[in-house]
Design an enzyme around this catalytic site. Structure first.
Site, mmCIF file in Angstrom:
data_model
loop_
_atom_site.group_PDB
_atom_site.id
_atom_site.type_symbol
_atom_site.label_atom_id
_atom_site.label_comp_id
_atom_site.label_asym_id
_atom_site.label_seq_id
_atom_site.Cartn_x
_atom_site.Cartn_y
_atom_site.Cartn_z
ATOM 1 N N GLU A 1 -7.970 -0.964 14.015
ATOM 2 C CA GLU A 1 -8.480 -2.030 13.148
ATOM 3 C C GLU A 1 -7.512 -3.223 13.021
ATOM 4 O OE1 GLU A 1 -9.710 -0.756 9.181
ATOM 5 O OE2 GLU A 1 -9.013 -2.679 8.386
ATOM 6 N N ARG B 1 -0.041 -6.537 11.432
ATOM 7 C CA ARG B 1 -0.422 -5.545 12.430
ATOM 8 C C ARG B 1 -0.843 -6.182 13.754
ATOM 9 N NH1 ARG B 1 -5.017 -1.024 11.237
ATOM 10 N NH2 ARG B 1 -3.427 0.089 10.042
ATOM 11 N N ARG C 1 0.834 -1.197 0.000
ATOM 12 C CA ARG C 1 0.000 0.000 0.000
ATOM 13 C C ARG C 1 0.872 1.251 0.000
ATOM 14 N NH1 ARG C 1 -5.065 -2.145 3.749
ATOM 15 N NH2 ARG C 1 -5.277 -4.061 2.508
ATOM 16 N N SER D 1 -11.292 -6.654 8.911
ATOM 17 C CA SER D 1 -12.324 -5.931 8.192
ATOM 18 C C SER D 1 -13.024 -6.927 7.293
ATOM 19 C CB SER D 1 -11.670 -4.824 7.365
ATOM 20 O OG SER D 1 -12.651 -4.104 6.668
ATOM 21 N N ARG E 1 1.180 1.238 10.318
ATOM 22 C CA ARG E 1 0.833 1.641 8.956
ATOM 23 C C ARG E 1 2.089 1.567 8.112
ATOM 24 N NH1 ARG E 1 -3.565 4.583 7.097
ATOM 25 N NH2 ARG E 1 -4.197 4.994 9.235
#
Length: 425
Positions: A348, A391, A261, A351, A276
């Site tokens: 988070e 994460r 990402r 998801s 992140r």
RNA sequence: GGAGGUGUCGCAUAGUGGCCUAGUGCGCCCGCCUGCUAAGCGGGUUGAGGAUAAAACCUCUCGCGGGUUCAAAUCCCGCCACCUCCGCCA
């Protein structure tokens, strides 16, 4: 892409969805007009084309002078047919471009509004009281460095900001999370998959990742390929242009892949540690099912996420994402957010999205309609959900730390890590 | 990277400019026949879009995209996939 027939038959429902998302509802009328224009130009073209074809048979049968005359006559029709075809094609493309801009129609009853308008559905477990235990919790990076698990500095040296090395017990912990996830998925009947992380543009488009957030995606210009941000993309493309047999229930896959990402537009956010990052690993559930079964399947995926979160023994909450924060493909999305002690908030970890027939329509994924006697086809629903990512290390380290900087490994992970406690080097 | 070959309705194949509205075999589905099964006989069997109350019907679809032609599965160009060989490389 949604079904143009839904726009025709129930435009008000589509407008309501757009309003809840905080997006333009005028596009609905633009689509209706474009649809009308397409159908009338198509009818015109088809009529003349039929005429041309039957005339062609007369030409074929004729001889000599008569034939020469007929050919001359046919020439005029031919030019006109080409014109009509061109305008019919243009009208179709115009409609298609409009319809592709329309995000999925939301599941009724979900919260309206943006990022902060989510609804908390449930909170599971309670945060530890570190003050009562008599020590100040260390954040995941401090712990990671203490344990020799995370090396951000060398990540930056080799690849730049937001890259890292997982070292020693850090690498073992990541593999443990992913292997536990795969094991659970297999136990529940998923087919484990190791997927390509470079995909063609039509697959990237089809999965819906090049619309609103195209700048999140790494692109290899020389090869016209894209690095995927999740194995969802490859798994959605896996059955593209196929007619599936779902009579034995949903087709379920568990994809293991690296995820890439760009994190454009998140400058300054979460710059510390591995919350992140540009590259991480993930095990993702992906399900193809019948549209009428999609909402139930969504709950099942959520259930399997909860099962995984229970195994790592962290407090978390479940939120129902608001319409405006969904992105294009999902009709509804549940996030599970784990408590991060040093941030004093939930972040988070998983998801799960119900994309109904949105992705399948773009990718041409269908089944025989069980309600149709003629064996016509219809599009299937696709859903996805997270079973484990890099994460998760953050939540595990911070929630299971002890005063001396050691970290107790949750029981379910121990066989995969090979250690009960991670201790400072 | 280079050379050659192949790509047609689930599978196998026919089709070298108009008789293709894509034929045939196998498979599959429906029916007939039949103590039962098989065989046999008859019919159906790509997908998408348009039209319709529903049909009949119409258009597109021969790997994908362009082009030539009054007319393309068929001729031309580009691309993709697979196969064979050569070279290079982890």
């Amino acid at each position: 892409m949604i079904d143009i027939r839904l726009v025709r038959e129930d435009p008000e429902r589509v407008r309501a969805s757009q309003r809840a998302r905080g997006e333009d509802e005028g596009i609905v009328d633009a689509i209706l007009a474009a649809d009308e224009a397409r159908r009338s130009s198509l009818t015109e073209f088809e009529r003349l084309r039929a005429e041309q074809k039957s005339f062609g048979k007369q030409v074929a049968a004729a001889k000599g002078e008569e034939k020469a005359a007929l050919v001359a006559q046919a020439k005029a029709t031919s030019d006109k047919v080409k014109q009509l075809q061109a305008s019919a094609d243009t009208a179709s493309e115009d409609l298609d471009a409009l319809v592709r801009r329309l995000p999925n129609v939301i599941e009724e009853g979900i919260p309206s509004g943006g990022e902060d308008d989510y609804a908390v559905l449930e909170t599971v477990g309670a945060p530890r009281d570190f003050a009562a235990e008599g020590f100040e919790p260390r954040d995941h990076l401090e712990l990671g460095e203490l344990l020799g698990a995370i090396d951000m500095e060398r990540g930056a040296k080799v690849s730049g900001a937001r890259f890292y090395f997982l070292t020693g017990v850090g690498a073992r912990l990541e593999l443990a999370i992913l292997n536990l996830a795969i094991a659970q998925a297999i136990e529940h009947g998923f087919t484990p998959m190791i997927t390509p992380t470079l995909v063609k543009s039509d697959v990237m488009h089809g999965a819906g990742f090049l619309d609103a957030h195209a700048d999140e995606v790494y692109r290899l210009d020389d090869d016209d390929l894209y690095l995927t941000g999740t194995s969802e993309v490859a798994l959605a493309g896996y059955h593209a242009d196929e007619i599936l047999d779902l009579s034995d229930g949903p087709k379920r896959y568990a994809g293991w892949s690296a995820c890439y990402r760009r994190e454009a537009g998140s400058y300054g956010k979460d710059t510390r540690g591995i919350i992140r990052v540009h590259q991480f690993q993930k095990v993702e559930m992906f399900s193809y099912c019948r549209p009428e079964d999609a909402a139930d399947e969504h709950q099942r995926l959520l259930g399997w996420e909860r099962e995984m979160l229970a195994k790592i023994e962290v407090p978390y909450r479940i939120i129902d994402t608001a319409a405006g924060d969904l992105g294009g493909p999902p009709a509804r999305k549940f996030d599970c957010e784990a408590w991060v002690p040093t941030q004093g908030r939930y972040r988070e970890l998983t998801s799960t999205s119900n994309c109904t027939t949105y992705q399948a329509r773009r990718l041409g994924i269908r089944e025989r309609d069980p309600n149709s006697e003629k064996g016509t086809t219809r599009h299937v629903a696709t859903l996805n959900g997270t079973l484990g990512t890099t994460r998760w290390i953050v939540a595990i380290l911070e929630n299971h730390q002890q005063a001396d900087g050691s970290v107790v490994v949750p029981e379910a992970l121990r066989p995969y890590v090979g250690l009960d406690v991670l201790r400072p080097a």
